[in-house]
Write a protein that holds these residues in place. Structure first.
Motif, PDB file in Angstrom:
ATOM      1  N   ASN A  23       3.596  42.590  82.997  1.00  0.00           N
ATOM      2  CA  ASN A  23       2.938  41.300  82.345  1.00  0.00           C
ATOM      3  C   ASN A  23       1.729  40.934  83.153  1.00  0.00           C
ATOM      4  N   ALA A  24       1.641  41.512  84.433  1.00  0.00           N
ATOM      5  CA  ALA A  24       0.389  41.007  85.025  1.00  0.00           C
ATOM      6  C   ALA A  24      -0.787  41.767  84.590  1.00  0.00           C
ATOM      7  N   GLY A  25      -0.726  42.782  83.724  1.00  0.00           N
ATOM      8  CA  GLY A  25      -1.686  43.365  82.920  1.00  0.00           C
ATOM      9  C   GLY A  25      -2.748  44.370  83.744  1.00  0.00           C
ATOM     10  N   THR A  26      -2.078  44.957  84.818  1.00  0.00           N
ATOM     11  CA  THR A  26      -2.694  45.896  85.790  1.00  0.00           C
ATOM     12  C   THR A  26      -2.849  47.178  84.708  1.00  0.00           C
ATOM     13  N   MET A  27      -1.906  47.660  83.919  1.00  0.00           N
ATOM     14  CA  MET A  27      -2.334  48.443  82.900  1.00  0.00           C
ATOM     15  C   MET A  27      -1.934  47.961  81.522  1.00  0.00           C
ATOM     16  N   ARG A  28      -2.849  48.260  80.469  1.00  0.00           N
ATOM     17  CA  ARG A  28      -2.499  47.756  79.007  1.00  0.00           C
ATOM     18  C   ARG A  28      -1.291  48.659  78.738  1.00  0.00           C
ATOM     19  N   PHE A  29      -0.182  47.819  78.076  1.00  0.00           N
ATOM     20  CA  PHE A  29       0.994  48.245  77.595  1.00  0.00           C
ATOM     21  C   PHE A  29       1.415  47.839  76.240  1.00  0.00           C
ATOM     22  N   SER A  30       1.657  48.985  75.377  1.00  0.00           N
ATOM     23  CA  SER A  30       1.973  48.347  74.069  1.00  0.00           C
ATOM     24  C   SER A  30       3.319  49.185  73.591  1.00  0.00           C
ATOM     25  N   VAL A  31       4.088  48.672  72.827  1.00  0.00           N
ATOM     26  CA  VAL A  31       5.203  49.313  71.874  1.00  0.00           C
ATOM     27  C   VAL A  31       5.454  48.923  70.679  1.00  0.00           C
ATOM     28  N   GLY A  32       5.704  49.720  69.872  1.00  0.00           N
ATOM     29  CA  GLY A  32       5.762  49.448  68.444  1.00  0.00           C
ATOM     30  C   GLY A  32       7.586  49.245  68.049  1.00  0.00           C
ATOM     31  N   ALA A  33       7.591  48.516  66.923  1.00  0.00           N
ATOM     32  CA  ALA A  33       8.918  48.317  66.497  1.00  0.00           C
ATOM     33  C   ALA A  33       8.608  47.966  64.923  1.00  0.00           C
ATOM     34  N   THR A  34       9.935  48.061  64.171  1.00  0.00           N
ATOM     35  CA  THR A  34       9.978  47.838  62.858  1.00  0.00           C
ATOM     36  C   THR A  34      10.567  46.532  62.432  1.00  0.00           C
ATOM     37  N   ASN A  35       9.832  45.688  61.885  1.00  0.00           N
ATOM     38  CA  ASN A  35      10.639  44.302  61.597  1.00  0.00           C
ATOM     39  C   ASN A  35      11.500  44.525  60.252  1.00  0.00           C
ATOM     40  N   VAL A  36      12.625  44.405  60.565  1.00  0.00           N
ATOM     41  CA  VAL A  36      13.908  44.531  59.519  1.00  0.00           C
ATOM     42  C   VAL A  36      13.501  43.771  58.408  1.00  0.00           C
ATOM     43  N   ARG A  37      13.285  42.555  58.507  1.00  0.00           N
ATOM     44  CA  ARG A  37      12.952  41.839  57.451  1.00  0.00           C
ATOM     45  C   ARG A  37      11.658  42.114  56.393  1.00  0.00           C
ATOM     46  N   THR A  38      10.780  42.159  57.022  1.00  0.00           N
ATOM     47  CA  THR A  38       9.419  42.538  56.545  1.00  0.00           C
ATOM     48  C   THR A  38       9.276  44.007  56.149  1.00  0.00           C
ATOM     49  N   GLY A  39       9.692  44.860  56.952  1.00  0.00           N
ATOM     50  CA  GLY A  39       9.552  46.385  56.760  1.00  0.00           C
ATOM     51  C   GLY A  39       8.137  46.721  57.502  1.00  0.00           C
ATOM     52  N   ASN A  40       7.445  45.773  58.040  1.00  0.00           N
ATOM     53  CA  ASN A  40       5.951  45.938  58.835  1.00  0.00           C
ATOM     54  C   ASN A  40       6.282  46.524  60.196  1.00  0.00           C
ATOM     55  N   LEU A  41       5.465  47.557  60.724  1.00  0.00           N
ATOM     56  CA  LEU A  41       5.268  47.953  62.150  1.00  0.00           C
ATOM     57  C   LEU A  41       4.764  46.840  62.872  1.00  0.00           C
ATOM     58  N   VAL A  42       5.262  46.251  64.122  1.00  0.00           N
ATOM     59  CA  VAL A  42       4.841  45.265  64.877  1.00  0.00           C
ATOM     60  C   VAL A  42       4.398  45.866  66.238  1.00  0.00           C
ATOM     61  N   CYS A  43       3.250  45.637  66.639  1.00  0.00           N
ATOM     62  CA  CYS A  43       2.888  46.157  68.038  1.00  0.00           C
ATOM     63  C   CYS A  43       3.213  44.902  68.973  1.00  0.00           C
ATOM     64  N   PHE A  44       3.830  45.081  69.955  1.00  0.00           N
ATOM     65  CA  PHE A  44       4.194  44.190  71.143  1.00  0.00           C
ATOM     66  C   PHE A  44       3.399  44.770  72.212  1.00  0.00           C
ATOM     67  N   ASP A  45       2.295  43.808  72.501  1.00  0.00           N
ATOM     68  CA  ASP A  45       1.438  44.288  73.629  1.00  0.00           C
ATOM     69  C   ASP A  45       1.203  43.119  75.055  1.00  0.00           C
ATOM     70  N   ASN A  46       1.189  43.712  76.029  1.00  0.00           N
ATOM     71  CA  ASN A  46       0.997  42.582  77.289  1.00  0.00           C
ATOM     72  C   ASN A  46      -0.348  41.933  77.186  1.00  0.00           C
ATOM     73  N   THR A  47      -1.106  42.101  76.483  1.00  0.00           N
ATOM     74  CA  THR A  47      -2.389  41.322  76.517  1.00  0.00           C
ATOM     75  C   THR A  47      -1.918  40.087  75.264  1.00  0.00           C
ATOM     76  N   THR A  48      -0.838  39.907  74.475  1.00  0.00           N
ATOM     77  CA  THR A  48      -0.727  39.034  73.570  1.00  0.00           C
ATOM     78  C   THR A  48       0.828  38.530  73.890  1.00  0.00           C
ATOM     79  N   ASP A  49       1.645  39.365  74.316  1.00  0.00           N
ATOM     80  CA  ASP A  49       3.048  39.043  74.399  1.00  0.00           C
ATOM     81  C   ASP A  49       3.586  39.200  75.854  1.00  0.00           C
ATOM     82  N   ARG A  50       4.677  38.300  76.211  1.00  0.00           N
ATOM     83  CA  ARG A  50       5.314  38.498  77.493  1.00  0.00           C
ATOM     84  C   ARG A  50       6.461  39.617  77.360  1.00  0.00           C
ATOM     85  N   ILE A  51       6.120  40.955  77.853  1.00  0.00           N
ATOM     86  CA  ILE A  51       7.089  41.928  77.624  1.00  0.00           C
ATOM     87  C   ILE A  51       8.415  41.813  78.489  1.00  0.00           C
ATOM     88  N   SER A  52       9.515  42.149  77.617  1.00  0.00           N
ATOM     89  CA  SER A  52      10.585  42.268  78.366  1.00  0.00           C
ATOM     90  C   SER A  52      11.643  43.339  78.001  1.00  0.00           C
TER      91      SER A  52
END
Length: 387
Positions: free
Chosen positions: A163-192
């Motif tokens: 989360n300090a952002g030294t390296m950009r980090f992105s992971v993808g998951a599928t929203n079960v309700r909408t069926g859309n692929l969602v990108c979680f990115d440390n430039t916009t989300d606090r990653i856990s």
């Protein structure tokens, strides 16, 4: 486990604005990606951006969540943990299996044990099975419990570092309700840990992961590679991208039912990476031509609304895409993505390391394309000798 990069070392960083590492999903095949990363690290090629789906997100977290000198060590610790024998003898590297039928039998036996007992520090079977006793909540609607993975991630990954952002980090998951692929990115989300686990929540083996009131499944339900995010990233940058795929889209016509099951899985999870790359390559040529054409317009035309609209699509950036694709051995079958034996893990790691070394031994991989070409693609892993 390989520990020396004998064929190539990058003394100076290549003249690209960004080095990206893109990791496909593929379960137990993921140690191939660890081998690739070891070769890159020993060649002094450290990514600025790492993106992953499913097991690729776990490897991405181990890379982004540790300092450069600790990354290979943490990758090795994870893969040795999850491939520890649940039953039977420990792996003996001095014993070499040359008979394909024996290798196949051993792999299938370990895959069966994984189904029965799970993988250490990764997932464990639910008892009693939810097949006979319906679960009360979506969180337990799965054959396995992934609480061990959460503990492993918390032990091996520094999420504050991610989360300090030294390296950009992105992971993808599928929203079960909408069926859309969602990108979680440390430039916009606090990653856990939940973001990484959501990316690998493949049903019905693993349960949904809840994040901020939404439920997520494995990103591979929609697309098993995050390559498109790199293509669409804004602002665009000159990029050297290493795309590490665990499923080979190219294969033979099946000979029997088992081969048909393997081939179907390969096609489904390869996510048309090569086709996606070709589309990007063609589109980028058009965008570069458009940028050049707009420069030559007279001022009165350049300020028109139509020209401003076209300027938003123009792009002069260049990109090298290095494909590193795991090519299965003849004895590997439909269970290869959940066959977590130590022997197989080491084989996959070694294959990734050797494929990356082979690719880096070609100097053109690290050289910028000319302005006319724009995008170049390489796949030297396909020249590897068949086992």
């Amino acid at each position: 486990m390989p520990n020396r990069l004998k064929f190539h070392n990058v003394e100076r960083r290549p003249s690209f604005e960004r080095v990206a590492l893109v990791l496909q999903g593929g379960g137990a095949l993921g140690s191939y990606q660890a081998g690739v990363y070891q070769a890159l690290a020993e060649a002094n090629l450290h990514p600025d951006w790492v993106a992953g789906i499913s097991i690729g997100s776990v490897n991405a977290a181990l890379i982004a969540g540790n300092p450069p000198e600790k990354r290979v060590e943490k990758l090795r610790e994870f893969w040795e943990a999850v491939s520890a024998p649940v039953l039977g003898p420990h792996y003996d590297p001095s014993i070499h299996i040359t008979d394909a039928s024996v290798h196949r039998l051993m792999d299938q036996t370990r895959a069966f044990l994984t189904l029965l007992c799970g993988a250490p520090q990764f997932f464990t079977p639910r008892v009693p099975t939810p097949f006979l006793f319906p679960p009360a909540t979506p969180h337990t609607l799965s054959y396995y419990d992934v609480a061990p993975l959460r503990a492993t991630l918390e032990r091996l990954v520094d999420f504050d570092r991610i989360n300090a952002g030294t390296m950009r980090f992105s992971v993808g998951a599928t929203n079960v309700r909408t069926g859309n692929l969602v990108c979680f990115d440390n430039t916009t989300d606090r990653i856990s840990p939940e973001h990484v686990m959501a990316s690998g929540s493949l049903p019905p083996g693993f349960p949904v992961t809840e994040i901020d009131g939404e439920y997520y499944w494995d990103g591979g339900c929609v697309s098993n590679t995050p390559l498109q995010w790199m293509f669409e990233a804004s602002p665009s940058q000159d990029t050297l991208a290493f795309q590490v795929d665990l499923w080979d889209v190219v294969g033979e016509v099946p000979r029997d039912f088992l081969h048909a099951a393997v081939r179907e899985k390969e096609i489904r999870f390869s996510s048309r990476t090569l086709a996606m790359t070709d589309q990007y390559k063609n589109a980028q040529k058009v965008r570069k031509a458009l940028a050049e054409l707009l420069k030559q317009l007279p001022a009165e035309l350049r300020n028109r609304p139509e020209a401003n609209l076209l300027a938003q699509q123009a792009d002069e950036k260049v990109c090298n895409i290095v494909h590193l694709i795991y090519r299965s051995k003849p004895y590997e079958g439909v269970s290869k993505d959940f066959e977590f034996s130590r022997r197989t893990m080491v084989e996959h790691w070694q294959a990734g390391f050797e494929d990356a070394v082979r690719s880096l031994s070609h100097p053109e991989v690290l050289q910028r394309p000319d302005s006319l070409e724009g995008v170049r693609t390489f796949d030297y892993s396909k020249t590897a000798p068949a086992a």
